[in-house]
Design an enzyme around this catalytic site. Structure first.
Site, PDB file in Angstrom:
ATOM      1  N   THR A   8     -77.674-101.882 -31.494  1.00  0.00           N
ATOM      2  CA  THR A   8     -77.100-101.050 -32.558  1.00  0.00           C
ATOM      3  C   THR A   8     -77.730-101.384 -33.899  1.00  0.00           C
ATOM      4  OG1 THR A   8     -75.043-100.390 -33.678  1.00  0.00           O
ATOM      5  CG2 THR A   8     -75.165-102.673 -32.964  1.00  0.00           C
ATOM      6  N   SER A   9     -77.672-100.407 -34.793  1.00  0.00           N
ATOM      7  CA  SER A   9     -78.154-100.632 -36.163  1.00  0.00           C
ATOM      8  C   SER A   9     -76.965-100.912 -37.087  1.00  0.00           C
ATOM      9  CB  SER A   9     -78.873 -99.362 -36.655  1.00  0.00           C
ATOM     10  OG  SER A   9     -77.976 -98.265 -36.621  1.00  0.00           O
ATOM     11  N   GLY A  12     -71.168-103.116 -38.863  1.00  0.00           N
ATOM     12  CA  GLY A  12     -69.710-102.945 -38.792  1.00  0.00           C
ATOM     13  C   GLY A  12     -69.229-102.906 -37.352  1.00  0.00           C
ATOM     14  N   GLU A  37     -81.497 -90.453 -30.074  1.00  0.00           N
ATOM     15  CA  GLU A  37     -80.165 -89.871 -29.818  1.00  0.00           C
ATOM     16  C   GLU A  37     -80.389 -88.386 -29.553  1.00  0.00           C
ATOM     17  OE1 GLU A  37     -76.958 -90.890 -32.400  1.00  0.00           O
ATOM     18  OE2 GLU A  37     -77.300 -93.038 -32.122  1.00  0.00           O
ATOM     19  N   ASP A  66     -72.100 -94.823 -28.519  1.00  0.00           N
ATOM     20  CA  ASP A  66     -72.169 -93.655 -29.388  1.00  0.00           C
ATOM     21  C   ASP A  66     -70.735 -93.296 -29.749  1.00  0.00           C
ATOM     22  OD1 ASP A  66     -73.829 -91.886 -30.807  1.00  0.00           O
ATOM     23  OD2 ASP A  66     -73.217 -90.258 -29.497  1.00  0.00           O
ATOM     24  N   PHE A 145     -66.250 -99.475 -42.186  1.00  0.00           N
ATOM     25  CA  PHE A 145     -67.527 -98.796 -42.462  1.00  0.00           C
ATOM     26  C   PHE A 145     -67.341 -97.301 -42.199  1.00  0.00           C
ATOM     27  CE2 PHE A 145     -67.402 -99.814 -37.980  1.00  0.00           C
ATOM     28  CZ  PHE A 145     -67.976 -98.710 -37.358  1.00  0.00           C
ATOM     29  N   ASP A 148     -64.145 -94.788 -42.151  1.00  0.00           N
ATOM     30  CA  ASP A 148     -62.876 -95.540 -42.182  1.00  0.00           C
ATOM     31  C   ASP A 148     -61.985 -95.208 -43.396  1.00  0.00           C
ATOM     32  OD1 ASP A 148     -63.153 -96.779 -39.765  1.00  0.00           O
ATOM     33  OD2 ASP A 148     -63.942 -98.658 -40.566  1.00  0.00           O
ATOM     34  N   LYS A 168     -57.486-102.909 -36.924  1.00  0.00           N
ATOM     35  CA  LYS A 168     -58.177-101.655 -36.588  1.00  0.00           C
ATOM     36  C   LYS A 168     -58.449-101.612 -35.079  1.00  0.00           C
ATOM     37  CE  LYS A 168     -62.416 -99.015 -37.080  1.00  0.00           C
ATOM     38  NZ  LYS A 168     -63.782 -98.907 -37.586  1.00  0.00           N
ATOM     39  N   ARG A 174     -62.828 -97.570 -30.575  1.00  0.00           N
ATOM     40  CA  ARG A 174     -63.704 -98.664 -30.108  1.00  0.00           C
ATOM     41  C   ARG A 174     -62.883 -99.781 -29.458  1.00  0.00           C
ATOM     42  NH1 ARG A 174     -66.129 -98.867 -34.350  1.00  0.00           N
ATOM     43  NH2 ARG A 174     -67.605 -97.339 -33.591  1.00  0.00           N
TER      44      ARG A 174
END
Ligand code: ITT
Length: 188
Positions: A8-9, A12, A37, A66, A145, A148, A168, A174
């Site tokens: 992942t980039s 967060g 993607e 994703d 991030f 949110d 969260k 997630r």
């Protein structure tokens, strides 16, 4: 200690995954390898295609995710385009698009997350989670991030950005997809 790479980039996301995996004896290591993607209507297809792409060049145990925000009044927009939309019009742009909708059911939205779990030479497995809620009237909070500051999960008055990571994770898309992934992981 077992290492699980997270492709992942997004730092967060890494914070949330590490929080969820703490105490499990698994070392989460971020790898920002990048992957295409694809243009698809479902997150599942984007995650699966990305996972197969990474698998060809990275021969380790890894996960990638994703995610997207689907707003009912905007017919599911930004959905699979959430990343592009965030980097172009951002939270402020979404609030502008929502300016005709009052603080009622017309601001309903859902966050979705799909994780791909990949073992070398095996087909990627997918784990989904979703979190229903609504779009706030204004940005609130400094944690987290992405979207949110404008998303309030059902049962709450605070946005995700007004919560800490563990909190969260209890509500979030997630948190739920990771719960399923961890259940699976424990049975291995
Ligand atoms: P990857 O490298 O993992 O793909 P990304 O930030 O591009 O990182 P996604 O494509 O999965 O991640 O996310 C789509 C967008 O939705 C992106 O702009 C995120 O900031 C936003 N998003 C995803 N999950 C979120 C969450 O839990 N809270 C707020 N925004 C979120």
């Amino acid at each position: 200690m077992k290492t699980l790479y997270f492709i992942t980039s997004n730092k967060g996301k890494v914070v949330e995954v590490k929080n969820k995996f703490s105490n499990l004896g698994i070392n989460i290591v971020q790898k920002n390898l990048g992957y295409p993607e694809i243009q698809a209507a479902e997150l599942e297809k984007v995650a699966f295609f990305g996972a197969e792409h990474v698998q060809k060049k990275f021969n380790h145990l890894f996960i990638l995710e994703d995610a997207g925000l689907f707003i009912s009044a905007l017919n599911g927009f930004p959905g699979v385009y959430s990343s592009y939309v965030f980097h172009t019009i951002g939270c402020k742009g979404i609030l502008r698009l929502m300016s005709d909708f009052g603080d009622d059911n017309s601001r309903r939205a859902v966050f979705r997350s799909v994780f791909a779990y990949v073992e070398p030479d095996k087909k990627p497995l997918l784990f989904q989670g979703e979190c229903y809620g609504r779009i706030a009237l204004e940005e609130r909070g400094g944690h987290g991030f992405g979207y949110d500051p404008i998303f309030i999960p059902d049962g709450e008055t605070r946005t995700f950005a007004e919560m800490g990571t563990s909190e969260k994770n209890k509500f979030s898309h997630r948190g739920k997809s990771l719960e399923k992934l961890i259940d699976f992981f424990k049975k291995q």
